[in-house]
Enzyme design. Structure first.
Site, PDB file in Angstrom:
ATOM      1  N   PRO A  79       0.817  -1.216   0.000  1.00 30.90           N
ATOM      2  CA  PRO A  79       0.000   0.000   0.000  1.00 30.90           C
ATOM      3  C   PRO A  79       0.850   1.265   0.000  1.00 30.90           C
ATOM      4  O   PRO A  79       2.003   1.251   0.436  1.00 30.90           O
ATOM      5  CB  PRO A  79      -0.808  -0.105   1.308  1.00 30.90           C
ATOM      6  N   CYS A  80       0.274   2.349  -0.499  1.00 36.64           N
ATOM      7  CA  CYS A  80       0.948   3.649  -0.503  1.00 36.64           C
ATOM      8  C   CYS A  80       0.663   4.340   0.826  1.00 36.64           C
ATOM      9  O   CYS A  80      -0.473   4.695   1.126  1.00 36.64           O
ATOM     10  CB  CYS A  80       0.430   4.502  -1.660  1.00 36.64           C
TER      11      CYS A  80
END
Length: 423
Positions: A79-80
């Site tokens: 995930p960012c």
């Protein structure tokens, strides 16, 4: 034959694994997945269907590196997440508290020959100070961390539609090797059409909404059309175009079409003491400046009664959220947004699909058999380059969620081939 062992973190539907395995087969390289990590129940069920003899590990943040078998390549679609910067830059330690930290700690402890990471395109500019910066602080720290671990790192934003997939899906791919920098320059191919992956002659859906839509528009005129009230344009259908909430007069339709544009303008908002927001409710007095009609109040009342308009207070931006300001007069606003209807978009078979997101997948329709239907599971898989025989027997809602978060398998295959050349 060369033997490569790899691990698959944040596995999801195992799309990165699929692409990597395809690249290995193409280059006559034997490969074996020795560790898989995933926590989402639907993903775990799909992994079980595809790899019945394997038992995935759970939360990677709770797994010690000593419990992970030795391996050659790390695969991860993480995930960012923003990093916390407090004073001096600490490199690797700056990533603590994010899932990238777990990627980095495993690379640091196990020292594999290489890795492939995938993320959303937004990672490139994530947490940048201003638009003059090419990349943001998040990607900067990631690259610095990977290079400090001894890897020659390459990264590039690649679009799935240039790799044989009829979907406009841009993602950032990062790959690194201990020996040399992988080459991520590719010759792109023409985008295939959506019709190449669609099935035909399948049952269509029927609902009051769809019946009203097809009553106003023949199926062939729906190609590429979106259904939402808060935007205009030739490729957009509004609820009042099909009289979804009740019949509308020409004057009412004209006002709605003008209002949806005017409500997005900044004109005069400072006078009422509020910052501009995308979709400001406008008072009758404000509306009368661009729509002059002797019966304006009755038109507004009629549209409000039918549910096309709502009378509401403007909203102030407080702590990143919009909170209604009851000290300001109420205004008229369009009611329904992008996700208000059972159909978000009807895909054009002669074009590519837009970027597919988990929240939108259930609301994408195609024309078939003289009517409309949602994408089948097989079509969803094809839009990401999965093989037709990929086991995917889970509820539709879960399928949409997993597909919207998965990777384009052919892009991973192409990136994997470049990494393998460096080993």
């Amino acid at each position: 034959m060369q033997q490569i062992k790899f691990i698959d973190l944040f596995s999801g539907m195992s799309g990165i694994r699929k692409g990597f395995e395809q690249a290995c087969r193409k280059q006559s390289v034997a490969c074996e997945c020795v560790f898989t990590s995933e926590i989402k129940p639907a993903a775990l069920e799909v992994l079980k269907q595809n790899y019945p003899d394997e038992v995935p590990y759970g939360d990677i943040t709770k797994i010690e590196t000593g419990d992970i078998p030795d391996f050659d390549i790390l695969l991860a679609g993480f995930p960012c997440q923003a990093f916390s910067f407090a004073g001096k830059r600490l490199g690797f330690e700056d990533t603590r508290g994010t899932l990238f930290f777990d990627v980095a700690r495993i690379l640091k402890a196990k020292k594999p020959k290489g890795f492939i990471l995938e993320n959303v395109e937004g990672l490139v500019t994530h947490d940048r100070k201003d638009s003059t910066q090419k990349i943001g602080r998040t990607l900067t720290v990631i690259l610095e961390t990977l290079e400090a671990l001894g890897y020659y790192v390459s990264w590039k934003v690649l679009n799935a539609k240039e790799f044989g997939i009829p979907q406009n899906r841009k993602r950032i791919y990062l790959t690194g090797s201990l020996k040399s920098k992988p080459d991520l320059s590719f010759e792109t191919s023409p985008s295939p059409k959506l019709k190449n992956i669609l099935e035909s002659g399948l049952p269509t859906e029927s609902s009051p909404f769809i019946k009203k839509l097809l009553k106003k528009f023949p199926p062939s005129e729906l190609y590429g059309k979106s259904v939402k009230d808060k935007r205009g344009g030739k490729n957009n259908i509004h609820s009042w175009d099909i009289e979804l909430k009740g019949a509308v007069t020409e004057e009412e339709k004209q006002l709605l079409n003008i209002l949806l544009k005017e409500r997005r303008k900044k004109n005069g908002l400072q006078k009422i003491g509020i910052d501009w927001m995308d979709g400001m409710p406008l008072t009758k007095a404000q509306i009368s400046t661009f729509y002059k009609h002797p019966d304006l109040q009755n038109i507004l009342d009629s549209l409000t009664d039918k549910g096309y308009l709502v009378l509401e207070h403007p909203k102030q931006k407080i702590g990143g959220q919009r909170i209604k300001d009851e000290s300001l007069p109420k205004g008229y606003n369009i009611v329904s947004g992008k996700k208000s209807f059972e159909i978000n978009k009807i895909l054009d078979p002669n074009d590519v699909a837009p970027t597919l997101f988990a929240m939108d997948m259930e609301h994408l329709f195609v024309v078939d058999n003289g009517g409309l239907r949602t994408l089948t599971g097989k079509e969803g898989l094809r839009l990401f380059g999965y093989p037709d025989d990929y086991p995917f027997d889970i509820p539709k809602k879960d399928r949409c969620d997993l597909l919207g978060n998965t990777v384009a398998v052919p892009v991973i295959k192409a990136v994997s081939e470049r990494l393998l050349h460096t080993l």
